[in-house]
Design a protein around this motif. Sequence first.
Motif, PDB file in Angstrom:
ATOM      1  N   MET A  56       0.861  -1.186   0.000  1.00 44.50           N
ATOM      2  CA  MET A  56       0.000   0.000   0.000  1.00 44.50           C
ATOM      3  C   MET A  56       0.891   1.227   0.000  1.00 44.50           C
ATOM      4  SD  MET A  56      -2.975  -0.667   2.810  1.00 44.50           S
ATOM      5  CE  MET A  56      -3.966   0.663   2.103  1.00 44.50           C
ATOM      6  N   PHE A  57       0.329   2.360  -0.447  1.00 39.93           N
ATOM      7  CA  PHE A  57       1.026   3.613  -0.253  1.00 39.93           C
ATOM      8  C   PHE A  57       0.926   3.959   1.230  1.00 39.93           C
ATOM      9  CE2 PHE A  57       0.126   3.928  -4.810  1.00 39.93           C
ATOM     10  CZ  PHE A  57       1.405   4.217  -5.262  1.00 39.93           C
ATOM     11  N   ALA A  58       2.030   4.409   1.802  1.00 32.75           N
ATOM     12  CA  ALA A  58       2.108   4.637   3.244  1.00 32.75           C
ATOM     13  C   ALA A  58       1.030   5.588   3.748  1.00 32.75           C
ATOM     14  CB  ALA A  58       3.494   5.163   3.615  1.00 32.75           C
ATOM     15  N   ASP A  59       0.691   6.600   2.954  1.00 32.53           N
ATOM     16  CA  ASP A  59      -0.298   7.571   3.427  1.00 32.53           C
ATOM     17  C   ASP A  59      -1.731   7.054   3.331  1.00 32.53           C
ATOM     18  OD1 ASP A  59      -0.392   7.647   0.659  1.00 32.53           O
ATOM     19  OD2 ASP A  59      -0.375   9.830   0.509  1.00 32.53           O
ATOM     20  N   GLU A  60      -1.928   5.850   2.782  1.00 26.83           N
ATOM     21  CA  GLU A  60      -3.266   5.252   2.723  1.00 26.83           C
ATOM     22  C   GLU A  60      -3.422   4.095   3.714  1.00 26.83           C
ATOM     23  OE1 GLU A  60      -4.476   6.207  -1.895  1.00 26.83           O
ATOM     24  OE2 GLU A  60      -3.713   4.213  -1.439  1.00 26.83           O
ATOM     25  N   PHE A  61      -2.367   3.774   4.444  1.00 26.14           N
ATOM     26  CA  PHE A  61      -2.396   2.667   5.398  1.00 26.14           C
ATOM     27  C   PHE A  61      -3.003   3.106   6.717  1.00 26.14           C
ATOM     28  CE2 PHE A  61       0.152   0.511   8.838  1.00 26.14           C
ATOM     29  CZ  PHE A  61      -0.556  -0.672   8.813  1.00 26.14           C
ATOM     30  N   ASN A  62      -4.060   2.405   7.145  1.00 24.78           N
ATOM     31  CA  ASN A  62      -4.711   2.670   8.428  1.00 24.78           C
ATOM     32  C   ASN A  62      -4.632   1.410   9.283  1.00 24.78           C
ATOM     33  OD1 ASN A  62      -5.482   5.300   7.750  1.00 24.78           O
ATOM     34  ND2 ASN A  62      -7.352   4.599   6.784  1.00 24.78           N
ATOM     35  N   PRO A  63      -3.691   1.349  10.219  1.00 24.10           N
ATOM     36  CA  PRO A  63      -3.529   0.134  11.024  1.00 24.10           C
ATOM     37  C   PRO A  63      -4.758  -0.164  11.870  1.00 24.10           C
ATOM     38  CG  PRO A  63      -2.203   1.929  11.915  1.00 24.10           C
ATOM     39  CD  PRO A  63      -2.773   2.410  10.624  1.00 24.10           C
ATOM     40  N   ALA A 153      12.962   2.247  -0.573  1.00 24.01           N
ATOM     41  CA  ALA A 153      12.940   3.703  -0.460  1.00 24.01           C
ATOM     42  C   ALA A 153      11.672   4.301  -1.059  1.00 24.01           C
ATOM     43  CB  ALA A 153      14.168   4.287  -1.142  1.00 24.01           C
ATOM     44  N   SER A 154      10.733   3.457  -1.484  1.00 19.19           N
ATOM     45  CA  SER A 154       9.508   3.954  -2.114  1.00 19.19           C
ATOM     46  C   SER A 154       8.514   4.435  -1.057  1.00 19.19           C
ATOM     47  CB  SER A 154       8.861   2.845  -2.942  1.00 19.19           C
ATOM     48  OG  SER A 154       8.329   1.853  -2.081  1.00 19.19           O
ATOM     49  N   ARG A 155       7.396   4.959  -1.519  1.00 20.73           N
ATOM     50  CA  ARG A 155       6.330   5.381  -0.603  1.00 20.73           C
ATOM     51  C   ARG A 155       5.451   4.202  -0.211  1.00 20.73           C
ATOM     52  NH1 ARG A 155       2.396   8.935  -2.429  1.00 20.73           N
ATOM     53  NH2 ARG A 155       2.523   7.979  -4.466  1.00 20.73           N
ATOM     54  N   LEU A 156       5.808   2.990  -0.635  1.00 21.33           N
ATOM     55  CA  LEU A 156       5.004   1.811  -0.348  1.00 21.33           C
ATOM     56  C   LEU A 156       5.417   1.149   0.959  1.00 21.33           C
ATOM     57  CD1 LEU A 156       5.005   0.284  -3.929  1.00 21.33           C
ATOM     58  CD2 LEU A 156       3.045   1.300  -2.790  1.00 21.33           C
ATOM     59  N   VAL A 157       4.459   0.469   1.576  1.00 16.58           N
ATOM     60  CA  VAL A 157       4.736  -0.346   2.753  1.00 16.58           C
ATOM     61  C   VAL A 157       4.116  -1.720   2.534  1.00 16.58           C
ATOM     62  CG1 VAL A 157       4.885   1.574   4.379  1.00 16.58           C
ATOM     63  CG2 VAL A 157       2.658   0.506   3.953  1.00 16.58           C
ATOM     64  N   THR A 158       4.686  -2.740   3.168  1.00 17.09           N
ATOM     65  CA  THR A 158       4.072  -4.064   3.146  1.00 17.09           C
ATOM     66  C   THR A 158       3.178  -4.184   4.365  1.00 17.09           C
ATOM     67  OG1 THR A 158       5.950  -5.046   4.315  1.00 17.09           O
ATOM     68  CG2 THR A 158       5.982  -5.165   1.917  1.00 17.09           C
ATOM     69  N   VAL A 159       2.009  -4.804   4.181  1.00 19.48           N
ATOM     70  CA  VAL A 159       1.030  -4.936   5.261  1.00 19.48           C
ATOM     71  C   VAL A 159       0.469  -6.357   5.261  1.00 19.48           C
ATOM     72  CG1 VAL A 159       0.395  -2.495   5.145  1.00 19.48           C
ATOM     73  CG2 VAL A 159      -0.911  -4.157   3.809  1.00 19.48           C
ATOM     74  N   ASN A 160      -0.176  -6.709   6.356  1.00 27.09           N
ATOM     75  CA  ASN A 160      -0.887  -7.976   6.486  1.00 27.09           C
ATOM     76  C   ASN A 160      -2.374  -7.695   6.616  1.00 27.09           C
ATOM     77  OD1 ASN A 160       1.383  -9.664   6.590  1.00 27.09           O
ATOM     78  ND2 ASN A 160       1.645  -9.309   8.759  1.00 27.09           N
ATOM     79  N   PHE A 161      -3.186  -8.598   6.084  1.00 29.76           N
ATOM     80  CA  PHE A 161      -4.631  -8.474   6.260  1.00 29.76           C
ATOM     81  C   PHE A 161      -5.241  -9.864   6.328  1.00 29.76           C
ATOM     82  CE2 PHE A 161      -4.067  -8.977   1.749  1.00 29.76           C
ATOM     83  CZ  PHE A 161      -5.208  -9.592   1.267  1.00 29.76           C
TER      84      PHE A 161
END
Length: 198
Positions: A56-63, A153-161
């Motif tokens: 996801m883009f980091a600014d769209e991630f809502n933990p 170094a991208s604006r992306l983060v890895t997440v789990n769902f």
Amino acid sequence: MTDKNNLLETLTGDSSRRSVLKTGALTTAGLTLTGVGSAAAQDDDVVDGGSDKALMFADEFNPNSRFVITSPVIRWNPNVQEVRDADWSEYNTRMIRYLNTGQRAQFFMAEDAEVPDYDDQAGYVVDAEGDTQQGNPQPEVFSMEQEWAPFGASRLVTVNFSPVGEDEEDSLLEDEDWWLDGDGNGDGGNTTTSGTPQ
């Protein structure tokens, strides 16, 4: 005989600095041989049994949020060099809708993620159990885990769902009516966000 000694040291906890370094080097070599580039290394930072992975883009991630998937696979991929170069190239671009806020986000989930089918008429991924309300198929609700890891170094983060339980899903959807519009076409079918894809 050395292998037996190393195994005995490992089992008994009696290991020298040399055997620890040797074991670490073998583990590193094993990961390199099986492995998978920078994306897999990022995935190792985000570990949760039974969950699926996404970018996801980091600014769209809502933990710790809850969301539904509101699009089929979209034929658009982020133009991020690290994604193109990494082994994390087997993913599907989808749109999600966070519950409570209605915020939409781009979601690049692993291709092998276990997700129920998208319903074209409803406009969202439907409940795996086949539950309905007022004649509308119920959306499958997913939980966004708290853990995340930067993707290079991208604006992306890895997440789990992962999907939430049926009782929690029913409770959450009691407060959501966007998918109960009476004609079977919840606004979840709208796959655009404000503006164009980032």
